[in-house]
Design a protein around this motif. Sequence first.
Motif, short mmCIF file in Angstrom:
data_model
loop_
_atom_site.label_atom_id
_atom_site.label_comp_id
_atom_site.label_asym_id
_atom_site.label_seq_id
_atom_site.Cartn_x
_atom_site.Cartn_y
_atom_site.Cartn_z
N ASP A 1 1.15 -7.25 -9.17
CA ASP A 1 1.65 -7.20 -7.81
C ASP A 1 0.52 -7.38 -6.80
OD1 ASP A 1 4.13 -6.90 -8.73
OD2 ASP A 1 4.35 -4.76 -8.23
N TYR A 2 -0.58 -6.65 -7.05
CA TYR A 2 -1.70 -6.77 -6.12
C TYR A 2 -2.22 -8.20 -6.08
CZ TYR A 2 -2.00 -1.71 -5.63
OH TYR A 2 -1.73 -0.41 -5.35
N LEU B 1 0.80 -1.22 0.00
CA LEU B 1 0.00 0.00 0.00
C LEU B 1 0.84 1.27 0.00
CD1 LEU B 1 -2.95 -0.89 2.40
CD2 LEU B 1 -3.05 -0.49 -0.06
N THR B 2 2.16 1.15 0.25
CA THR B 2 2.97 2.37 0.33
C THR B 2 3.04 3.10 -1.00
OG1 THR B 2 4.89 0.97 0.02
CG2 THR B 2 4.45 1.70 2.28
N ARG B 3 2.88 2.40 -2.08
CA ARG B 3 2.81 3.11 -3.36
C ARG B 3 1.92 2.32 -4.32
NH1 ARG B 3 8.81 1.46 -5.15
NH2 ARG B 3 9.32 2.71 -3.35
N THR B 4 1.61 2.92 -5.46
CA THR B 4 0.75 2.26 -6.43
C THR B 4 1.51 1.14 -7.11
OG1 THR B 4 -0.24 4.41 -6.80
CG2 THR B 4 -0.82 2.66 -8.34
N ARG B 5 0.89 -0.02 -7.16
CA ARG B 5 1.55 -1.19 -7.75
C ARG B 5 0.80 -1.62 -9.00
NH1 ARG B 5 6.08 -2.10 -4.36
NH2 ARG B 5 5.46 -1.19 -2.38
N SER B 6 1.42 -2.53 -9.71
CA SER B 6 0.74 -3.08 -10.88
C SER B 6 -0.29 -4.09 -10.43
CB SER B 6 1.75 -3.76 -11.80
OG SER B 6 2.20 -4.94 -11.17
N ALA B 7 -1.25 -4.37 -11.31
CA ALA B 7 -2.29 -5.35 -10.98
C ALA B 7 -1.67 -6.70 -10.64
CB ALA B 7 -3.26 -5.49 -12.15
#
Lengths: 470, 225
Positions: free
Chosen positions: A277-278, A269-275
């Motif tokens: 990664d999520y 959650l610390t930064r925007t990740r790729s789908a």
Amino acid sequence: MRLSLSARLALIFSLITVLSLSLAGVVLFNALTHQLLGQGDLNLELKVRHLRQLAEELDSDAAVRDHQVRFIALALDDPTLALRIETAGGTVLIDHDPSHIGMIALPATPEGGQAATGPVQQWATAGTVPVHGVASMATLRDGSELKISAARSMSDEARLLDNYRDIIFATVASTTLIAVVLCYLFVRHALVPLRAIAASAQSITAERLDSRIDVSGAPLELHDLVQSLNEMLRRLQHGFDRLWQFTADLAHDLRTPIGNMRVASEVALTRTRSATDYRALLASNIEECDRVGRMIESVLFLARAESPQFALRRTEFDAGEELQRIAEYFEGISAESGVHVRVSGSAKTYADRELFRRAVSNLLANALRHTPRDATVSMAAAESAQGASISVQNPGEGIAAADLGKVFDRFYRGDEARSNSDTSNGLGLAIVKTIVEIHGGTALVRSDAATTVFELHFPAFRDGVAAGSS
Amino acid sequence: MRLLVIEDERKTAKYLQRGLEESGYTVDVANNGVDGLHLAVENHYELIVLDVMLPRLDGWGVVKQLRNTKETPVLFLTARDDVEDRVKGLELGGDDYLLKPFAFVELLARVRTLLRRGPVREVEHLSLGDLEIDALRRRVKRAGQRIELTPREFALLYLLATRRGEVLSRTQIASYVWDMNFDSDTNVVEVAIRRLRAKIDDAHALKLIHTVRGMGYVFDINEPD
């Protein structure tokens, strides 16, 4: 009403005292009565013989009347004595009755014919004083016959006996009272150790299970009791310790997957990740959830298996076939780790098949984890009159003798660092043992430097009762 | 197909609704037993997913009253794993029973089974892409090449193939293929899948067995998105 032990013992003791003292009193009283009255009767008879001797020295009725004083003199030593001398025709020659006893007609001839006097008669005067009387026939020198009667009131003896009876009553009553009080005190004193035991038992709580009841102060009869209580405490303490350890281990083991989920999610959650990664994060979280879920399931299983309501669904099956099936289940894993699994034997087994599979699977999984490449794990089933024996043997490092006793403990892992906590939750062997034990069987482990053998014994079933269970 | 979810835990209810809707069902939600029973009686549902522990009227009560008028299939959800509970649920007229926490794919599989009403049809011949399965003779061919499988590997492939497009959890697979009905810490299923792939997929560009991470495995031509 519930009486205290002291009161009960005192009551019983007082009953015994009253009964035995009363019995002694009655016996003594009767003996005395007999003695006293017998003596009195004997005196009376002697008196009558005396009077007869006196009469038989005389010539006639008239002489008797003349010597009246001599007759009466014989009776003067005893004021309670009455005497009457009469002719055979019934004419009273002498009638001496200073204390108004009231002479009655007494039989003068003896019953057996032997004695000189008739039988002793008893009656009572108007004042209810008991009277004993006796009579005898005397023959005067002129051949005429006289009847001599003597009677004595037994007032002295009666008084004596009354007195005596009162003393007996008083003695029985007071002795009993003293005995009861003493008994009560003694019993109370004797029960002091019991109260001490109760007091020390009261001071024992879950936090202080290590304290024990002092056995040295207890009387011999209570030694066993105290020792059993201490033994019970020891078992309870052991159980508590295990439970405490179990809780601590459980909390520790839950912390790891929960920590993993939390940290992984936070980092993501610390930064925007790729789908992708999520997706990977969510999948990893599911894996951790599964781990927690399995742990909860295992713990619940152990808890439920120990409850008396746990229902086994026993069926009869061949353990050898099941071993084969379990070996097949693990065929992929064993092939990948280059370990051979050999299955042999067969045994008629009466057990809950699901649980049997679970137990043996856990054993085999454990064996595969500890077997070096290219080695062979042997599983065997054997049947005997006592039941079915299953053994799982694997070569490998073996278990240290000191640890052998602990391998079936919950959360026990061979290595302290819990390096394999992601593949084994440390409950597998505990579950094995529990499963075997709820079947009334036993689980054993042997190990030396080169081999480890686990042996499960399931008791045979006869007439619906497990042969090995107690 | 319209389903009813009766669940008081709002978070659970929401995710069940979303998951089931994304799997192609229309889903109504009730948060207590009384509302749930009302909806179940007034409307027509293909299936009811029913939590046992509910406020106002518990799951047992709902199914008992529902059975007076309707025969809608009921899938019980519960956190209590007592045999008596399970028996009670089934005796009262529940059709299946799922223990919390459960895997969603597991729930989906149960829902599908209940909606299918009846056993899975045994298929004699299956094919997907260039893979052919002859169930009668237990033979498998890929691109015309015969592939030797152990009996369990065949059973695993057959299960995946008959449930094409459906995600199967490890627990389901262990239960169907080996009849092992308990969760184990071992990675038996992963290893078995890996070994099956080595025989079926490794030599081919078109993969048929796919992993849905964290959930299970699916057999299809296209990888699931």
